[in-house]
Motif scaffolding. Structure first.
Motif, short mmCIF file in Angstrom:
data_model
loop_
_atom_site.label_atom_id
_atom_site.label_comp_id
_atom_site.label_asym_id
_atom_site.label_seq_id
_atom_site.Cartn_x
_atom_site.Cartn_y
_atom_site.Cartn_z
N VAL A 18 -35.65 -2.85 -11.64
CA VAL A 18 -34.22 -2.90 -11.38
C VAL A 18 -33.51 -1.98 -12.35
CG1 VAL A 18 -32.17 -4.36 -11.22
CG2 VAL A 18 -34.42 -5.32 -10.64
N LEU A 25 -24.30 -6.78 -11.67
CA LEU A 25 -25.19 -7.01 -10.54
C LEU A 25 -26.66 -6.83 -10.92
CD1 LEU A 25 -23.48 -5.30 -7.46
CD2 LEU A 25 -23.70 -7.74 -7.97
N GLY A 26 -26.95 -5.83 -11.75
CA GLY A 26 -28.33 -5.60 -12.15
C GLY A 26 -28.91 -6.81 -12.86
N MET A 29 -29.48 -9.67 -10.29
CA MET A 29 -30.64 -9.45 -9.42
C MET A 29 -31.94 -9.57 -10.20
SD MET A 29 -29.30 -6.51 -6.75
CE MET A 29 -28.73 -5.36 -8.01
N VAL A 90 -35.28 -1.46 -7.02
CA VAL A 90 -33.86 -1.74 -6.75
C VAL A 90 -33.03 -0.74 -7.53
CG1 VAL A 90 -32.01 -3.44 -6.81
CG2 VAL A 90 -34.38 -4.20 -6.46
N ASN A 91 -32.46 0.22 -6.83
CA ASN A 91 -31.63 1.25 -7.46
C ASN A 91 -30.19 0.76 -7.49
OD1 ASN A 91 -33.45 3.47 -8.11
ND2 ASN A 91 -33.75 3.65 -5.89
N ASN A 92 -29.83 0.20 -8.64
CA ASN A 92 -28.52 -0.41 -8.80
C ASN A 92 -27.61 0.35 -9.76
OD1 ASN A 92 -26.50 -2.76 -9.07
ND2 ASN A 92 -27.33 -2.61 -11.14
N ASN A 142 -31.51 0.20 -2.14
CA ASN A 142 -30.51 0.99 -2.85
C ASN A 142 -29.15 0.30 -2.72
OD1 ASN A 142 -32.40 3.02 -3.52
ND2 ASN A 142 -32.13 3.97 -1.51
N ILE A 143 -28.50 0.08 -3.85
CA ILE A 143 -27.22 -0.61 -3.83
C ILE A 143 -26.12 0.40 -3.55
CG2 ILE A 143 -25.65 -2.12 -5.08
CD1 ILE A 143 -28.43 -3.32 -4.41
N THR A 185 -30.38 -0.33 2.40
CA THR A 185 -29.26 -0.38 1.46
C THR A 185 -28.58 -1.74 1.57
OG1 THR A 185 -27.77 0.67 3.07
CG2 THR A 185 -28.76 2.09 1.41
N GLU A 230 -21.69 -12.17 -8.02
CA GLU A 230 -22.96 -11.54 -8.37
C GLU A 230 -24.13 -12.35 -7.83
OE1 GLU A 230 -22.79 -11.25 -12.60
OE2 GLU A 230 -21.44 -9.51 -12.58
N LEU A 237 -30.15 -9.82 -1.72
CA LEU A 237 -31.32 -9.00 -2.02
C LEU A 237 -32.60 -9.76 -1.69
CD1 LEU A 237 -32.85 -6.60 -3.34
CD2 LEU A 237 -32.56 -7.79 -5.53
#
Length: 260
Positions: A18, A25-26, A29, A90-92, A142-143, A185, A230, A237
Motif C-alpha cells: 500500500v 486512506l492509506g 486500508m 494498492v496505489n494510493n 488504483n485509488i 480503480t 476512511e 477495497l
C-alpha cells in the motif's frame, strides 16, 4: 486471484503493498488488509509514520520509504522488496494540489500533481506487475476519485490527474487481464478527515465564506448529504478483492456524489 474455490479467503496470506500508507486512506486500508490476514508492506515518504501504522497491525508487516514519483526510488524499492511476493498492489499515494482557478495554477504546481498522482501509479505498476504476470495472478487497485466526473471548480490539476488514473487503469486491465492480473480503480468521493478540512479552509478563504459554509456547500452535492469515511473506503477495497472477475472496473464510493 489464483484460487476462488469455496471457503477461499482472497486476502489472507497474501502480501499487499500500500502506497501512501502513513496516514489517511492509506493507513485505513493497510490496517484493514492486515486485519484480514495479509502481510502488509507499507510504503510512504516518512519512516516514522509508517512505523506507527505498522505497530497498529497485529500481523506481519514491513515498511519502506519511497517517493513513488521518482523512477530511481521506485527501482530501489523493487530491489529492496525482491524477496516479497507482492500480489496485491494498492496505489494510493497522492496529493491534493492547489485550490485555485486554472489560470492561477503554475506549471510547476500542475506538474507536481501529475508526478505524484499519475506518474507514481505508472512507475509502481511498471515495477511490480511483471512478477504478477509471470505468476498468472495478482490484483492492482488504483485509488482515483469522483473528482472530474462532475464539476469541481478550482481543482483542475487534481481532477485531471485522477481521471488520468482511471484511463490508465482501464487500458492496463486489457493489457494484463489475459495473464490473470486484475486491475481496477476505486474512486472515493470526499472523505472526511484532515485533507478535506484543509480544502474547506482554502475554499472558505478564496470565496470569503466560513469553513462550515464551504463544507455544507460541498456535501450538498451528495445524495446522502455527507462525506464517506476512511473505514468505508477500506471496506470497499476488501469487497473489490473478493469479487472474482472484477477487472477494468471503476467503482464509485461517494455517498451519492456521483450517481450513474
Amino acid at each position: 486471484m489464483s484460487d476462488t474455490g469455496p471457503g477461499h479467503d482472497p486476502i489472507r496470506g497474501r502480501t499487499a503493498l500500500v502506497t501512501g500508507a502513513g496516514n489517511g486512506l492509506g493507513r485505513a486500508m493497510a490496517l484493514t488488509l492486515g486485519a484480514r490476514g495479509a502481510r502488509v508492506v507499507l510504503v510512504g515518504r516518512r519512516a516514522q509514520t509508517l512505523g506507527e501504522v505498522a505497530a497498529e497491525i497485529d500481523g506481519p508487516t514491513r515498511t519502506a520509504v519511497c517517493d513513488t514519483s521518482s523512477p530511481e526510488q521506485v527501482a530501489a524499492l523493487g530491489e529492496e522488496l525482491a524477496g516479497e511476493e507482492v500480489s496485491i498492489l494498492v496505489n494510493n499515494a497522492g496529493i491534493a494540489g492547489p485550490v485555485a482557478s486554472l489560470i492561477d495554477v503554475t506549471p510547476s504546481e500542475w506538474d507536481e500533481v501529475f508526478a505524484v498522482n499519475v506518474r507514481g501509479v505508472y512507475l509502481m505498476c511498471r515495477q511490480f506487475l511483471p512478477p504478477m504476470v509471470a505468476r498468472g495472478a495478482g490484483d492492482v487497485v488504483n485509488i482515483a476519485s469522483v473528482s472530474g466526473k462532475r464539476p469541481l471548480p478550482n481543482r483542475t490539476p487534481y481532477a485531471a490527474s485522477k481521471m488520468a488514473v482511471i484511463g490508465l487503469s482501464t487500458t492496463l486491465a486489457y493489457e494484463v487481464g489475459p495473464a490473470g492480473v486484475m486491475v481496477n480503480t476505486l474512486s472515493p468521493g470526499p472523505v472526511s478527515g484532515p485533507r478535506m478540512t484543509r480544502n474547506f479552509a482554502l475554499e472558505a478563504e478564496r470565496s470569503h465564506t466560513s469553513v462550515q459554509e464551504a463544507e455544507r456547500a460541498f456535501v450538498s452535492r451528495a445524495a446522502l448529504g455527507r462525506m464517506v469515511t476512511e473505514s468505508e473506503v477500506a471496506a470497499a477495497l476488501v469487497a473489490m478483492l473478493q469479487m472474482p472477475g472484477l477487472c477494468g472496473a471503476d467503482i464509485d464510493l461517494s455517498a451519492g456524489m456521483v450517481a450513474r
